[in-house]
Design an enzyme around this catalytic site. Structure first.
Site, PDB file in Angstrom:
ATOM      1  N   GLU A 137      -9.041  61.294 -13.517  1.00 56.41           N
ATOM      2  CA  GLU A 137      -9.775  61.931 -12.424  1.00 56.41           C
ATOM      3  C   GLU A 137     -10.028  60.978 -11.267  1.00 56.41           C
ATOM      4  OE1 GLU A 137     -10.768  64.520 -10.199  1.00 56.41           O
ATOM      5  OE2 GLU A 137     -10.819  65.375 -12.204  1.00 56.41           O
TER       6      GLU A 137
ATOM      7  N   ASP B 191      -8.518  61.204  -7.389  1.00 59.65           N
ATOM      8  CA  ASP B 191      -9.389  61.319  -6.222  1.00 59.65           C
ATOM      9  C   ASP B 191      -9.186  60.184  -5.230  1.00 59.65           C
ATOM     10  OD1 ASP B 191     -10.388  63.589  -7.362  1.00 59.65           O
ATOM     11  OD2 ASP B 191     -12.301  62.732  -7.980  1.00 59.65           O
TER      12      ASP B 191
ATOM     13  N   SER C  26      -9.352  69.704  -8.613  1.00 61.60           N
ATOM     14  CA  SER C  26      -9.778  68.331  -8.355  1.00 61.60           C
ATOM     15  C   SER C  26      -8.727  67.566  -7.570  1.00 61.60           C
ATOM     16  CB  SER C  26     -10.084  67.611  -9.672  1.00 61.60           C
ATOM     17  OG  SER C  26      -8.982  67.689 -10.545  1.00 61.60           O
TER      18      SER C  26
ATOM     19  N   GLY D 241      -6.512  87.713   4.759  1.00 60.93           N
ATOM     20  CA  GLY D 241      -7.878  87.319   5.077  1.00 60.93           C
ATOM     21  C   GLY D 241      -8.483  86.519   3.935  1.00 60.93           C
TER      22      GLY D 241
END
Length: 628
Positions: A285, A289, A489, A550
Site C-alpha cells: 500500500e 501511494d 487505493s 453524467g
C-alpha cells in the site's frame, strides 16, 4: 478561540483516587442490547489503564460548513479565500460553559484531561479500568472481532451525569464496536513496465500497452498530465499511511529509474504519528501511494504521514489522531490522500456522531485550503472489500468516502473505452444527507435508475464517489520486485497528484490553492472530466449500480483531463489571499511544516440517518472491511 480554562490543563493526563458522587442524575448515553454480530466476549484480565476521548459539542458547526462552502464554490465572492487556523478554531471551539462543566466534573473525580484537538473540542483522559467503570456506570470487558481476531475493550452501556451529558457529543471508546480496517490488496507479479514513452496528448494516441498495465507514463498519456516539474516551493502533497506500512526509498529510486528516468532526485519526507515508522522493507500500500504521487506529481514535495500503532483513538486506528495532528499544524499539506477506510454501517447503527465528528474535522482542513481525498473502497456495493455477507440485504456504503466534505475517488479500467472497474465502491450514505452541490447530478441519476436496486439504498443520502481514475494493473516495486496492483487505493493518489500539479500552476500565478474540490467539480469542473458510461459495481448478490451519462454511483462525474481542468481553474480560482494571509504566504512553509511536525455536516446528517434506517434493514455491516 480556545477557552482560557483549557490553556491551563496539564499536558500529561492523570487519574487519582476513586470518583466522588456524581453531580446529578445519570443519563444513559450509549447502549447495546447485545454484543454486535461478528464479536464475542473474551474472558481475560482487563487492561490496567484505559484511554478515552471526550468530544465536546462545537459551538458553530453550521458556521464552519457555511464558511467551507463559501470559500470552495466558484460562484461565491469568497472563493479561494481560505480561513486561517485561528478562524477555524474559533468556529469549532466549544462554549466556555461546556469546558467548565466537563473539566470540573473530571477534576472532581481526580482526573486531569489533556486537550486533544486544536480548538479544544476534544479532550483525552486516562484512568484505571475500575475507575472508568464507576465514572461511566459501565462494565468494560474484552471482546474479539472474529474476522480480524482483533481484541478491544468495550462496554454494553455507559452513562454521564445529566448536567455533563448535555455538553458532550460522545465518549470513545465505550459502546462503539467499530471493526478495524483490514487490507486485502490484489497483487500479481509482473516482469516489466508498459511503454515509458510520453505519448501525444490525445486519448486516441495512448500506447496500447497501457491497456494491460499502468505506469506513470500511461497516466500522463490518458489524462494529459504534464511531465514538466512543479516549481512552487510552497506546494505540498500528504500521503496517509497506517498499520506499519513502509514506503522504501530504495524501491522508489529503482521504480523511478524505470518508470520516470527523467526524475533524477525523486524523494519524500516522513512525518511520524503514534510511533509510525518508515523503516524496513517496503509494503504494497505505501509503495503504491508514494510511487504514484512522487512519480506523477513531478517535483511536488510529498510527505508520507506514517501513523503507527500507539493509537490514542482506539479501534479507529489513528484516523482521529492523524486529522487532529494535521489540524494543529499552522501549515497542513495542500492535498491529502488516504487509501484506507471503514464500512459505514457500524457507524450508522452505533455511532453516527463519531462519523460526523471525523467528517467535520475534514471540513476544518478543507476550510483552510486542503483538498482531502479518500479512495472510495474496493467492494463495489458491498463495502470497502468484497463480502458476501450482505447478499440479499441492503448495500454497504463506505466511510469516510461518504463524508460530504471530502472528495471520494473510484476506479476505472481500460483505455478504449475507459469503463468502470467492477470493484469501485459507490452508493449512498445512511448517515450524511445529500449536499446541495450534488443534488442536481444525483437526482438525474436516480431518475435514470428507476426501480433498479429499489429498497437497497438510501435515496436521500450523500452519493459517492465524486470522481474516478484508472485503478487496475498499476505496476509498483516492492522489496525489489515488480508487482501489479488493483484498487481505488491506486486511484486516489493519482487524482491527488493531478490536484497538486494544478495547485502548482495556481500558486505560481499568485492565486490560492484549490482546497475543497467538490463544489468546483460539480459545477465548472464537469466539462473537464471524461464521462464514463459503461460498467457497474456488483455486490450483495446484485449487479450493483450501473455507470451512466453524467454522475453515477460507480465512477462519479468521471475521470480527469488535466489540461481541461487547468483551463477551468485558471479562469476561476480565487486570486485573493486569505484573511490571515494564507494563500501563497501560508503555502510557503507547507512542505517543511508537514514533514517536521511529526518528527520533532452535522446539521444535515440526522435526516439522512433516519432515512437510511429502512435501507439498512438487518445488521449487515458488523464485519470488518479493509483498505478503501
Amino acid at each position: 478561540m480556545v477557552a482560557a480554562g483549557l490553556l491551563l490543563l496539564s499536558l500529561l493526563p492523570l487519574a487519582l483516587g476513586r470518583p466522588s458522587t456524581q453531580s446529578s442524575s445519570l443519563v444513559v448515553r450509549g447502549q447495546q442490547k447485545a454484543v454486535p454480530d461478528g464479536f464475542h466476549g473474551l474472558s481475560t484480565t482487563q487492561p490496567a489503564i484505559m484511554h478515552f476521548v471526550l468530544a465536546l459539542k462545537p459551538s458553530n458547526t453550521t458556521g464552519l460548513i457555511k464558511s467551507l462552502l463559501d470559500v470552495s464554490d466558484p460562484a461565491s465572492s469568497k472563493y479561494g479565500q481560505h480561513l486561517s487556523k485561528a478562524e477555524v478554531d474559533q468556529l469549532v471551539a466549544p462554549q466556555p460553559e461546556s469546558v467548565q462543566t466537563v473539566t470540573n466534573w473530571l477534576k472532581n473525580n481526580g482526573i486531569t484531561p489533556e486537550v486533544y484537538s486544536s480548538a479544544g473540542d476534544m479532550l483525552r483522559i486516562q484512568l484505571p479500568t475500575e475507575q472508568a467503570n464507576t465514572l461511566f456506570n459501565a462494565n468494560f470487558s474484552t471482546y474479539v472481532h472474529e474476522k480480524t481476531n482483533t481484541t478491544m475493550v468495550r462496554t454494553l452501556s455507559y452513562s454521564l451525569p445529566a448536567d455533563v451529558s448535555e455538553h458532550v457529543s460522545f465518549v470513545y471508546p465505550t459502546t462503539q464496536f467499530i471493526p478495524p480496517p483490514a487490507r486485502k490488496a490484489e497483487v500479481r507479479i509482473v516482469d516489466r513496465f508498459p511503454a515509458k514513452k510520453r505519448s501525444a496528448s490525445k486519448r486516441a494516441d495512448i500506447p496500447a500497452q497501457c491497456a494491460q498495465a499502468i505506469s506513470p507514463a500511461c497516466l500522463q498519456a490518458i489524462y494529459n498530465i504534464p511531465a514538466t516539474p512543479a516549481t512552487n516551493p510552497g506546494n505540498s502533497l500528504g500521503v496517509s499511511g497506517f498499520d506499519n506500512e513502509v514506503a522504501n526509498p530504495d524501491d522508489l529510486k529503482d521504480f523511478l529509474s524505470q518508470a520516470r528516468p527523467d526524475i533524477k532526485n525523486g524523494t519524500f519526507a516522513v512525518q511520524s504519528i503514534d510511533g509510525g515508522s518508515d523503516n524496513g522493507e517496503g509494503t504494497t500500500e505505501a509503495s503504491l501511494d508514494i510511487q504514484y504521487t512522487v512519480g506523477v506529481a513531478t517535483n511536488v514535495p510529498v510527505t508520507f504521514i506514517s501513523v503507527g500503532q500507539q493509537n490514542q483513538d482506539g479501534a479507529l486506528e489513528g484516523f482521529l489522531d492523524i486529522i487532529n495532528t494535521l489540524i494543529k499544524q499552522d501549515n497542513p499539506p495542500l492535498v491529502l490522500t488516504t487509501s484506507f477506510g471503514f464500512d459505514e454501517t457500524p457507524f450508522a447503527e452505533q455511532a453516527p456522531e463519531l462519523a460526523e465528528t471525523l467528517c467535520n474535522a475534514y471540513a476544518q482542513l478543507g476550510a483552510r485550503g486542503t483538498s482531502v481525498l479518500f479512495a472510495s473502497g474496493d467492494g463495489g456495493v458491498s463495502g470497502s472489500q468484497a463480502d458476501d455477507s450482505c447478499d440479499g440485504g441492503p448495500f454497504l456504503p463506505t466511510f469516510p468516502a461518504t463524508c460530504p466534505y471530502i472528495t471520494a475517488v473510484g476506479s476505472t479500467q481500460g483505455i478504449n473505452p475507459e469503463t468502470a472497474a467492477s470493484f469501485s465502491a459507490g452508493g449512498f450514505s445512511n448517515i450524511f444527507a445529500r449536499p446541495d452541490y450534488q443534488s442536481d447530478a444525483v437526482d438525474s441519476y436516480l431518475k435514470t435508475l428507476g426501480n433498479t436496486n429499489a429498497g437497497l439504498f438510501n435515496t436521500t443520502g450523500r452519493g459517492y464517489p465524486d470522481v474516478a481514475t484508472q485503478g487496475v494493473q498499476f505496476v509498483i516495486e516492492v522489496d525489489g520486485q515488480l508487482q501489479a496492483v488493483d484498487g481505488t487505493s491506486a486511484s486516489s493518489p493519482t487524482f491527488a497528484s493531478i490536484v497538486a500539479l494544478l495547485n502548482d500552476q495556481l500558486l505560481n500565478a499568485g492565486k490560492s490553492q484549490l482546497g475543497f474540490l467538490n463544489p468546483l467539480l460539480y459545477s465548472k469542473g464537469v466539462a473537464a472530466l471524461n464521462d464514463i458510461t459503461s460498467g457497474s459495481n456488483p455486490g450483495c448478490g446484485t449487479q450493483g449500480f450501473p455507470a451512466a451519462a453524467g454522475w453515477d454511483a460507480v465512477t462519479g462525474l468521471g475521470t480527469p483531463d488535466f489540461q481541461k481542468l487547468l483551463a477551468v481553474v485558471s479562469g476561476g480560482a480565487g486570486g485573493n489571499q486569505t484573511s490571515a494571509g494564507q494563500g501563497q504566504a501560508q503555502a510557503g512553509q507547507n512542505a517543511t511544516d508537514t514533514a517536521g511536525a511529526g518528527q520533532a455536516a452535522a446539521g444535515q446528517s440526522g435526516a439522512a440517518s433516519k432515512a437510511g434506517q429502512a435501507a439498512r434493514g438487518k445488521k449487515t455491516g458488523t464485519k470488518g472491511k479493509g483498505r478503501a
